[in-house]
Design an enzyme around this catalytic site. Structure first.
Site, PDB file in Angstrom:
ATOM      1  N   GLY A 172      55.675  13.485  44.992  1.00 29.86           N
ATOM      2  CA  GLY A 172      56.353  13.992  45.975  1.00 29.86           C
ATOM      3  C   GLY A 172      55.621  15.253  46.586  1.00 29.86           C
ATOM      4  O   GLY A 172      54.483  15.775  46.263  1.00 29.86           O
TER       5      GLY A 172
ATOM      6  N   GLY B  27      54.421  18.458  46.469  1.00 30.66           N
ATOM      7  CA  GLY B  27      54.186  19.801  45.862  1.00 30.66           C
ATOM      8  C   GLY B  27      53.602  21.025  46.301  1.00 30.66           C
ATOM      9  O   GLY B  27      53.961  22.137  45.826  1.00 30.66           O
ATOM     10  N   ARG B  28      53.177  20.784  47.643  1.00 26.91           N
ATOM     11  CA  ARG B  28      52.691  21.944  48.365  1.00 26.91           C
ATOM     12  C   ARG B  28      52.994  21.714  49.906  1.00 26.91           C
ATOM     13  O   ARG B  28      52.266  22.611  50.769  1.00 26.91           O
ATOM     14  CB  ARG B  28      51.466  22.378  48.003  1.00 26.91           C
ATOM     15  CG  ARG B  28      50.286  21.121  48.277  1.00 26.91           C
ATOM     16  CD  ARG B  28      48.871  21.688  48.019  1.00 26.91           C
ATOM     17  NE  ARG B  28      47.836  20.542  48.345  1.00 26.91           N
ATOM     18  CZ  ARG B  28      46.576  20.791  48.866  1.00 26.91           C
ATOM     19  NH1 ARG B  28      46.040  22.141  49.146  1.00 26.91           N
ATOM     20  NH2 ARG B  28      45.869  19.693  49.156  1.00 26.91           N
TER      21      ARG B  28
ATOM     22  N   ASP C 173      50.732  25.777  42.200  1.00 26.04           N
ATOM     23  CA  ASP C 173      51.212  27.085  43.020  1.00 26.04           C
ATOM     24  C   ASP C 173      51.643  26.765  44.429  1.00 26.04           C
ATOM     25  O   ASP C 173      52.203  27.613  45.092  1.00 26.04           O
ATOM     26  CB  ASP C 173      50.304  28.225  43.145  1.00 26.04           C
ATOM     27  CG  ASP C 173      48.969  27.697  43.642  1.00 26.04           C
ATOM     28  OD1 ASP C 173      49.012  26.566  44.404  1.00 26.04           O
ATOM     29  OD2 ASP C 173      47.947  28.395  43.670  1.00 26.04           O
TER      30      ASP C 173
ATOM     31  N   ARG D  10      54.942   6.718  52.841  1.00 24.87           N
ATOM     32  CA  ARG D  10      53.737   6.105  51.871  1.00 24.87           C
ATOM     33  C   ARG D  10      54.139   5.125  51.261  1.00 24.87           C
ATOM     34  O   ARG D  10      55.367   4.819  50.860  1.00 24.87           O
ATOM     35  CB  ARG D  10      53.062   7.453  51.038  1.00 24.87           C
ATOM     36  CG  ARG D  10      52.987   8.796  51.660  1.00 24.87           C
ATOM     37  CD  ARG D  10      53.001   9.836  50.776  1.00 24.87           C
ATOM     38  NE  ARG D  10      53.108  11.191  51.298  1.00 24.87           N
ATOM     39  CZ  ARG D  10      52.091  11.836  51.430  1.00 24.87           C
ATOM     40  NH1 ARG D  10      50.714  11.487  51.183  1.00 24.87           N
ATOM     41  NH2 ARG D  10      52.080  13.128  52.216  1.00 24.87           N
TER      42      ARG D  10
ATOM     43  N   ASP E 149      49.823   6.917  47.003  1.00 21.84           N
ATOM     44  CA  ASP E 149      50.875   7.935  47.530  1.00 21.84           C
ATOM     45  C   ASP E 149      49.980   8.553  48.749  1.00 21.84           C
ATOM     46  O   ASP E 149      50.383   9.478  49.468  1.00 21.84           O
ATOM     47  CB  ASP E 149      50.945   9.147  46.717  1.00 21.84           C
ATOM     48  CG  ASP E 149      49.632   9.657  45.805  1.00 21.84           C
ATOM     49  OD1 ASP E 149      48.983   8.744  45.254  1.00 21.84           O
ATOM     50  OD2 ASP E 149      49.517  10.887  46.122  1.00 21.84           O
TER      51      ASP E 149
END
Length: 469
Positions: free
Chosen positions: A84, A86-87, A119, A178, A243
């Site tokens: 997924g 993530g950033r 992060d 994707r 992905d």
């Protein structure tokens, strides 16, 4: 700033994403803005300060519906059941002035539920690398996501190298669907969601497809063309995980990517690709492997499993010939042949063999073929002279051979050492090298700056590239 959002992915069931807003940053500063792309997207003429606030994630524009997309994926052959965004956060979609639906996504915009301990941020280097390389790929005529904006955040982020300046990239894509988006629902047995996704993908990208196997066939054709296009300019994606495989047929996710200097079929740049899975010459095999995983996901929609397996197998087994045909067309043009036949493969391959033997520069050798300068790339000049005689005999019937070569062979490509030099300068606050590269790569088939065509010196060689996470 007005962005004419027309969101469709956000209307899909909640299982497809998590709604999440970007995390505001301390001091957004606009580093680059693609005004030409903004016009195509139908964005109103904005104030630059507002652009920085919007594309840093500090200001959510009206009509946006921010979300992080769910997907899974095979990473270096190993299945990860949940990845997924993530950033990255999808702001929404627009229908551009050409009538095409486009995603507008922020990359490096903060944590999401899929961050897996990360992060959610990006540092300046990978942001500018993706900006430059994706726009260069577009100018080369290769399907790709594009860069709309790059914004410095005014915050440092921690990476293995230490504290580095943060940045956010605004990426534009035909979609961010994707292979891994399909895999996650197939793996979980969420057949209804997989069917919804398949219908959505067909409607958005392949309206002539009549079902999952037609979708597979269409995506395979796009991937065959794409990998042949990459190879024709010496591009190595570096991380062809499922992905990172877009079903629209666009190049996506410029992490540890690179363009070759000296030609090597086994060339690898990615610091994490220790086995050469995604080496230059192995990219066709990996495209086929990725499509086999796509087929596996789509087959779960069929009740007639045996017939579905037979049909999917035939589609996948057709891919090597598709890639070979696309490769032949691309590489034949590079040596001045506009209507190739299978016999031309040997002529092309013999040149590549000579290039590999001498480590000839990929881009400069092909660009110099219409001139005597190509001979300087080879130490075994007698062998090259013999090849030239064969080549001249074959192209005698090609009246536009030189024009064909010049149209197929760029004069400049984003060489790794120039990208790294640009990043070092930008990190120190100097954006002039970035602007120089952007200017040159806007017209890659003409040589406005001869120094950018020069291969790296021994001290400038970049042996490996790194993912920015």
């Amino acid at each position: 700033m007005h962005i004419p959002f027309d969101n469709s992915y956000a209307a899909l069931p909640d299982a497809f994403y998590t709604r999440v807003s970007p995390t505001p940053v301390k001091a957004p500063k606009l580093l680059a803005f693609n005004g030409d792309l903004a016009k195509i997207l139908g964005l109103s003429a904005p104030e630059m300060a507002e652009v920085a606030e919007t594309f840093a994630g500090n200001k959510i524009p009206q009509g946006a519906d921010p979300l992080a997309q769910l997907y899974a994926g095979h990473q270096f052959g190993n299945y990860n059941p949940q990845l997924g965004d993530g950033r990255a956060i999808l702001l929404g979609e627009v229908i551009d002035t050409n009538g095409l639906r486009r995603d507008i996504q922020l990359k490096g915009s903060g944590r999401t539920p899929y961050s897996r301990g990360g992060d959610g941020r990006a540092w300046l280097g990978p942001v500018l690398r993706e900006y430059v390389v994706s726009e260069a790929m577009h100018a080369l005529g290769i399907p790709t996501t594009r860069a709309l904006a790059a914004v410095a955040t005014g915050e440092d982020i921690l990476r293995e190298q230490g504290l580095l300046p943060g940045a956010v990239l605004t990426r534009v894509a035909a979609s961010h669907l994707r292979v891994g988006t399909f895999q996650v629902f197939a793996h979980r047995g969420q057949t209804d969601d997989l069917q919804t996704l398949t219908d959505f993908a067909i409607s958005r990208h392949y309206p002539d497809a009549s079902g999952p196997m037609d979708l597979l066939r269409a995506v395979c054709a796009r991937q065959a063309d794409l990998v042949a296009a990459w190879m024709s300019v010496g591009f190595i994606h570096g991380v062809m995980n499922t992905d990172n495989c877009s079903i629209s047929g666009e190049t996506i996710d410029y992490g540890p990517c690179a363009f070759m200097d000296d030609f090597r079929m086994g060339r690898v740049f990615s610091s994490i690709d220790q086995q050469g899975r995604y080496a230059f010459g192995n990219q066709p095999n990996m495209a086929i492997w990725n499509m086999a995983q796509f087929a596996t996901a789509l087959m779960t929609l069929r009740d007639d499993k045996e017939a579905a397996l037979e049909e999917a197998t035939a589609i996948i087994h057709a891919m090597p010939d598709q890639i070979e045909a696309a490769w032949l067309k691309r590489f034949a043009a590079k040596i001045g042949i506009s209507n190739p036949d299978s016999a031309d493969t040997d002529l092309i391959q013999s040149l590549l063999d000579l290039m590999q033997k001498d480590g000839a520069d990929f881009t400069n050798t092909f660009r110099a073929l219409p001139t005597a300068a190509a001979r300087d790339q080879f130490s075994d000049r007698a062998a090259f002279d013999a090849w030239t005689q064969e080549h001249s005999a074959r192209t005698a019937a090609e009246p536009d051979a030189v024009a064909t070569m010049n149209a197929a062979n760029p004069a400049v490509i984003p060489r790794n050492h120039r990208i790294e030099q640009m990043i070092v300068a930008a990190t120190a606050g100097d954006m002039a090298p970035f602007q120089r590269l952007m200017s040159a790569f806007a017209t890659p088939f003409s040589l406005s700056d001869a120094d950018l065509a020069r291969p790296p010196s021994q001290s400038e060689i970049v042996p490996a590239t790194f993912c920015g996470t």
